[in-house]
Design an enzyme around this catalytic site. Structure first.
Site, PDB file in Angstrom:
ATOM      1  N   HIS B 202       0.822  -1.222   0.000  1.00  0.00           N
ATOM      2  CA  HIS B 202       0.000   0.000   0.000  1.00  0.00           C
ATOM      3  C   HIS B 202       0.852   1.268   0.000  1.00  0.00           C
ATOM      4  O   HIS B 202       0.327   2.360  -0.177  1.00  0.00           O
ATOM      5  CB  HIS B 202      -1.058   0.000   1.108  1.00  0.00           C
ATOM      6  CG  HIS B 202      -0.549   0.195   2.491  1.00  0.00           C
ATOM      7  ND1 HIS B 202      -1.265   0.859   3.456  1.00  0.00           N
ATOM      8  CD2 HIS B 202       0.588  -0.200   3.077  1.00  0.00           C
ATOM      9  CE1 HIS B 202      -0.573   0.874   4.575  1.00  0.00           C
ATOM     10  NE2 HIS B 202       0.542   0.227   4.382  1.00  0.00           N
ATOM     11  N   CYS B 326       1.812  15.347  20.066  1.00  0.00           N
ATOM     12  CA  CYS B 326       0.379  15.363  20.366  1.00  0.00           C
ATOM     13  C   CYS B 326      -0.424  14.566  19.350  1.00  0.00           C
ATOM     14  O   CYS B 326      -1.581  14.250  19.578  1.00  0.00           O
ATOM     15  CB  CYS B 326      -0.109  16.801  20.421  1.00  0.00           C
ATOM     16  SG  CYS B 326       0.453  17.781  19.036  1.00  0.00           S
TER      17      CYS B 326
END
Lengths: 55, 381
Positions: B202, B326
């Site tokens: 992929h 984050c």
């Protein structure tokens, strides 16, 4: 980082700002900030990071 | 979180390094093989023989493109599974030599997770993300090294690694080299000299769920999994033959287009590197500007939260990824950016593919400065 950027103009050239940060990215990003902004990274001690104003 | 904001332009998927959109040949081959090649290739009736035929043909295509023998190639359930089988099997095959795995500090996390099962010796990179060859030489020459692992090019910053030189040093030391070539296969030739290689369909525009593992003849590999033949990798459980057929067909298609696509995408990456540096203040473009993958560029913005930047770009119709802490599951900054010593917050990785147009890139470059400025303004900069 934002506070460091604000604090630096408030000290004389040659003086040191101590940053207290518990962000796990600080140990990497504070020296990187110093390099990008032409300031001196002095030392790290745990969650305390010392930065000297050069300009 | 759902955003319903007007993307103000056609959405542009710019995260090919995570998963490239399927090549048209992938779809065609997958549908054809679903009709024709669903039976278990290990069975002895006609449908099984047809499956065997398709499996052999797919293996031969991949082998030819990688320049190896067909019996050195196996298909795995994913690129991660292939990389981990390479590391775990490569270590197990040389247990008598030692338990040390030498690897670069910028390997994919799949390799780093596998490295935790061994005595890992990490070799650093420079500010541009390029392997320290002197440290590599010292590390592979030390005693007890069972295997060395080097990514062909950084999946996070695009810097191409000195694979041929690293392989030579490994050969001198008698240490087999595993190359994780997930970002390179289908885009550029892999330099010679390696012993084991993994890739992921992929990443080149094939279907998800197909990994490739190559173990060269003469390399001692011992299966880390319970299976019949301990000495030769094989697909654990039933193979998704239609996906394998589509992977091989699409690899042939993208390899044929690779050179011209590399020229086109590399020029677009150069444009992004120049324009972002010129139009976004306090930004660091990271990775080697020349010795890099053709389709990938990474930059970090001071005083910007990576997650906020990702979501804001998503609202404008841009899919990108980030190495900022984050945005990661571990809440740690990217180990690659840390190893390079470059800014990790406000980080964006843009990776292009064959459907990316010049107009997509132009719209991104037009939108980005305002998005960054808005986030900084909100933060009070």
């Amino acid at each position: 980082m934002i506070r460091l950027a604000r604090a630096i103009p408030g000290v004389a050239v040659g003086e040191i700002v101590r940053v207290l940060a518990d962000d796990p990215a600080a140990a990497n990003d504070i020296p990187a900030w110093c390099r990008m902004k032409g300031q001196e990274f002095v030392a790290a001690d745990g969650q305390a990071f010392d930065v000297r104003r050069l300009s | 979180m759902d955003y319903t904001g007007d993307p103000a332009g056609a959405p542009a998927y710019l995260d090919a390094a995570t998963a490239a959109p399927p090549h048209p040949v992938t779809r065609e081959a997958l549908l054809a093989a679903l009709a024709d090649g669903w039976a278990d290739p290990s069975r002895l009736y006609a449908a099984g023989r047809r499956g065997q035929q398709l499996h052999e043909a797919a293996t031969a295509v991949v082998a030819e493109i990688l320049g190896v023998r067909a019996d050195e190639v196996s298909f795995q359930p994913s690129g991660t599974a292939a990389a981990q089988a390479a590391v775990l099997g490569g270590l197990r095959g040389r247990e008598r030599v030692g338990r040390v795995l030498v690897h670069s500090a910028i390997e994919h996390s799949a390799v780093l997770h596998a490295a935790r099962t061994a005595e890992a010796v990490e070799v650093g990179v420079d500010r541009l993300g390029r392997l320290d060859l002197d440290a590599w030489a010292t590390a592979v020459r030390a005693g007890g090294v069972a295997l060395a692992g080097l990514i062909s090019a950084s999946h996070e910053v695009g810097t191409v690694q000195p694979v041929a030189a690293a392989a030579e040093l490994c050969a001198e030391a008698g240490v087999p080299l595993f190359v994780d070539a997930a970002q390179t296969v289908g885009r550029a030739p892999v330099p010679p000299g390696w012993s084991l290689l993994s890739a992921s369909a992929h990443k080149w525009g094939g279907p998800a769920g197909v990994g490739v593992l190559v173990v060269r003849k003469g390399v001692r590999w011992l299966s880390p999994y319970p299976q019949d033949d301990l000495y030769r990798p094989r697909h654990p459980g039933a193979l998704s033959l239609p996906a394998v057929v589509a992977a091989a067909a699409s690899l042939r298609a993208v390899t044929a287009e690779a050179r011209s696509e590399a020229v086109r995408l590399s020029a677009l990456v150069d444009r992004i590197r120049e324009r972002v540096a010129a139009t976004v203040p306090d930004v660091e473009i990271v990775g080697d500007p020349v010795e890099r993958l053709p389709h990938l560029v990474t930059f970090s913005c001071l005083y910007v939260d990576g997650e906020a930047l990702l979501h804001a770009l998503d609202r404008h119709g841009f899919a990108v990824s980030s190495g900022s802490s984050c945005t990661s599951s571990t809440l740690r900054p990217s180990h690659v950016l840390e190893a390079m010593g470059v800014l990790s917050h406000g980080n964006v990785r843009v990776s292009l593919h064959r459907d990316t147009t010049e107009a997509d890139v132009e719209r991104f470059l037009t939108v980005l400065p305002g998005v960054v400025a808005a986030i900084r303004k909100e933060a009070g900069i």
